[in-house]
Design an enzyme around this catalytic site. Structure first.
Site, PDB file in Angstrom:
ATOM      1  CB  SER A  64      -0.967  -0.037   1.184  1.00  0.00           C
ATOM      2  OG  SER A  64      -1.885   1.018   1.134  1.00  0.00           O
ATOM      3  CG  ASP A 272      -3.014   3.947  -0.941  1.00  0.00           C
ATOM      4  OD1 ASP A 272      -3.778   3.864  -1.923  1.00  0.00           O
ATOM      5  OD2 ASP A 272      -2.968   3.079  -0.053  1.00  0.00           O
ATOM      6  CG  ASP A 274      -2.804  -0.564  -2.160  1.00  0.00           C
ATOM      7  OD1 ASP A 274      -2.891   0.594  -1.712  1.00  0.00           O
ATOM      8  OD2 ASP A 274      -3.235  -1.564  -1.553  1.00  0.00           O
ATOM      9  CG  ASP A 276      -6.079   0.641  -0.304  1.00  0.00           C
ATOM     10  OD1 ASP A 276      -5.323   1.623  -0.149  1.00  0.00           O
ATOM     11  OD2 ASP A 276      -5.955  -0.420   0.348  1.00  0.00           O
ATOM     12  N   PRO A 494      -2.911   0.803  22.232  1.00  0.00           N
ATOM     13  CG  PRO A 494      -3.209  -1.440  22.813  1.00  0.00           C
ATOM     14  CD  PRO A 494      -3.838  -0.084  22.966  1.00  0.00           C
ATOM     15  CB  THR A 497       1.577  -4.112  13.620  1.00  0.00           C
ATOM     16  OG1 THR A 497       1.755  -2.693  13.585  1.00  0.00           O
ATOM     17  CG2 THR A 497       0.310  -4.486  12.875  1.00  0.00           C
ATOM     18  NE  ARG A 502       0.279   3.481  16.375  1.00  0.00           N
ATOM     19  CZ  ARG A 502       1.282   3.427  15.522  1.00  0.00           C
ATOM     20  NH1 ARG A 502       2.145   4.427  15.459  1.00  0.00           N
ATOM     21  NH2 ARG A 502       1.455   2.387  14.740  1.00  0.00           N
TER      22      ARG A 502
END
Length: 569
Positions: A64, A272, A274, A276, A494, A497, A502
């Site tokens: 992406s 972006d 790809d 989407d 949190p 990944t 955040r």
């Protein structure tokens, strides 16, 4: 696949020692050189998934909006939706299995998912324009028994064709030509009804992020009406994918992409890599940059659809689905002015998509510009019947507009090409300039930080990630801070990944937003080098995390894990 064949092909795609990856909202993402074995194994998993559901499954090779050096892969379920959560676990399990565990892992997946290995499988595979995508696609092909390779496509086009294939053509022809014809026909029918509003209103500059979108828009351009004037920038012929351009860059940095010649009050948009995601923007006469993100896209579409529903006299249940990162001004406008219900869900496209399916018409967009509109089967049937049989001319014409909107929208997933055409049609039909659209409401100033932590699992959340459950006392401190500022809102969550947390805050002024964030960041260190230029001194998250060695920095790229990043500059 028999054990000997599995050993033979697996040896061609060995797993690096010690490497562990997790299938997340966006599938697998990593540096391209680390993904060969993952691609091979996801090819096999797609076959198993296809056999399990007796339908075509898609594989999309893309990362992406990530840098060109990265790549990734995600599987597409039968109706073009994201992979089922239970199979996300299988994907992680298969990707991380050691070589000698591979056969046993596949057997266990087949047993748990009741896969009938004697059934035929059908897999569509597509890729973006990254230098690594062709080779990695071949790795996936090595793991596939039955192959139907679409080659270079946008991610949404693959979702669309998988859905067409599995609905036996009811959703459309499962070809790129079918995609181009369906969307362009609906778009042409819509803008036929718009009044001529000058050449500038029909001209659009598009930043294609040096990605697949440029190639596919060039292929589609002959299908557009002659009145539509598009100019493509960052088409991939000179620069790197997503480098200083694209929707994510524009959203995060709040400035135009490199390579786009932008004049005052010109309407521009960015895809972006790809294709989407999409965001719009313009520069006013004073040189000030104005971003129009996913929140305002959802608002524009909602205004238009509600007006049409009123004209046809239908009381279909419509709602907007957002995440916690949606700007508070958008939520207030939708609920208080437009009187459209708004529902907040956890971060991630799959959560928005599933919630939107609960309504007759579900509009969902992340602030990063990824989103679409879903129509229930009952709503679609009613609208198409009214467009054909309604006796009242005004109601019938409004129903026809709704019918064309249904055909123009890619309901399988967020699609920058489809969303762009929807927006252009609405602006033309309503006679709106990009400035008038932008003025519908004013975004609240907001800030986003990410804090590196030793273990993100220390923080757990509820209420669509807007309230912290653990550690004890954290939410109470946030609540106390929020009460001190007008129109303020703040939360911590949190990452899904990586070991970061955040932190988001918004308030009625930039100073108050910074103040709320500054106080929310207690007892965590930030080096002078990491302070954003001109920002107040910022230190820490909360004393609950003070015993952890962490540091914070402004998020330079939100990735799929972050849905809003209006960093104030």
């Amino acid at each position: 696949m028999d054990s000997e064949a599995l050993k033979k092909y697996s040896a061609l795609h060995p797993k690096p020692a010690g490497l562990t990856l997790q299938y997340g909202t966006a599938g697998f993402r990593a540096k391209a050189e680390k993904l060969d074995h993952v691609m091979f194994r996801m090819g096999m998993l797609a076959v198993l998934r296809s056999k399990a559901v007796a339908s075509t499954i898609g594989i999309m090779v893309t990362a992406s909006h990530n840098p060109e050096e990265d790549n990734g892969v995600k599987l597409v379920d039968p109706l073009g939706e994201m992979l089922h959560p239970s199979w996300e676990e299988y994907a992680t399990q298969l990707a991380n299995a050691e070589e000698h565990e591979l056969q046993q892992t596949i057997t266990e997946i087949c047993q748990k998912a009741a896969v009938n290995q004697h059934k035929d499988a059908s897999v569509f595979i597509g890729r973006d324009t990254r230098p690594s995508s062709e080779k990695l696609s071949q790795s996936a092909i090595d793991g596939i028994f039955v192959l139907d390779d679409y080659g270079l496509v946008t991610t949404p086009q693959l979702h669309y064709m998988v859905c067409c294939q599995n609905t036996q053509g009811q959703y459309g022809k499962a070809t790129l030509e079918g995609y181009y014809e369906k969307l362009s026909k609906a778009f042409t029918e819509l803008i036929k009804q718009s009044s001529s509003s000058g050449e500038s209103q029909k001209h659009l500059k598009i930043d294609c992020a040096n990605g697949i979108g440029a190639l596919k828009l060039s292929e589609m351009e002959p299908y557009f009406p002659k009145e539509v004037l598009i100019q493509l920038y960052n088409d991939g012929t000179k620069e790197k994918l997503n480098h200083l351009c694209g929707a994510d860059f524009v959203k995060v940095h709040q400035k135009p992409p490199r390579g786009l010649d932008m004049k005052p009050n010109e309407r521009c948009c960015s895809f972006d890599g790809d294709a989407d995601r999409i965001v719009y923007y313009y520069q006013d006469a004073t040189g000030l940059f104005h971003l129009i993100d996913g929140d305002k896209i959802a608002t524009l579409i909602s205004i238009f659809l509600k007006e049409l529903l009123a004209k046809v006299g239908q009381t279909l249940k419509m709602a907007v689905v957002q995440t916690a990162y949606a700007n508070g001004s958008s939520t207030r406008y939708l609920e208080e002015t437009l009187k459209v219900p708004v529902h907040c869900v956890k971060t991630g496209v799959k959560h928005l998509h599933h919630k939107a399916q609960e309504f007759d018409i579900g509009v969902y967009f992340e602030a990063n510009g990824h989103g679409t509109v879903l129509f229930s089967k009952a709503a679609e049937t009613k609208i198409r019947r009214l467009a054909k049989e309604e006796k009242d001319n005004e109601k019938r014409e409004a129903a026809k507009v709704l019918e064309n909107m249904i055909d123009l929208i890619n309901q399988t997933v967020g699609d920058a090409v489809s969303d762009m055409l929807v927006i252009e049609a609405i602006l033309a039909l309503k006679g709106l300039t990009v400035q008038q659209w932008d003025a519908v409401y004013t975004d609240l100033p907001n800030r986003l930080l990410k804090i590196q932590v030793a273990d993100r699992r220390v923080i757990d959340t509820t209420d669509a990630e807007r309230r912290a459950v653990t550690p004890p006392g954290l939410q109470e401190k946030i609540d106390a801070l929020v009460k001190k500022y007008k129109l303020s809102r703040a939360f911590v969550r949190p990452s899904g990944t990586e070991d970061v947390v955040r932190i988001y805050a918004e308030a009625d002024t930039q100073n108050r937003t910074a103040g709320a964030l500054r106080k929310q960041c207690a007892h965590m260190n930030m080096t002078d080098q990491e302070k954003p230029a001109g920002s107040p001194s910022q230190a820490g998250l909360l004393q609950h995390l003070s015993d952890r060695s962490c540091r914070s920095n402004l998020s330079e790229s939100c990735g799929d894990d972050i849905q809003s990043s209006d960093l104030m500059h």
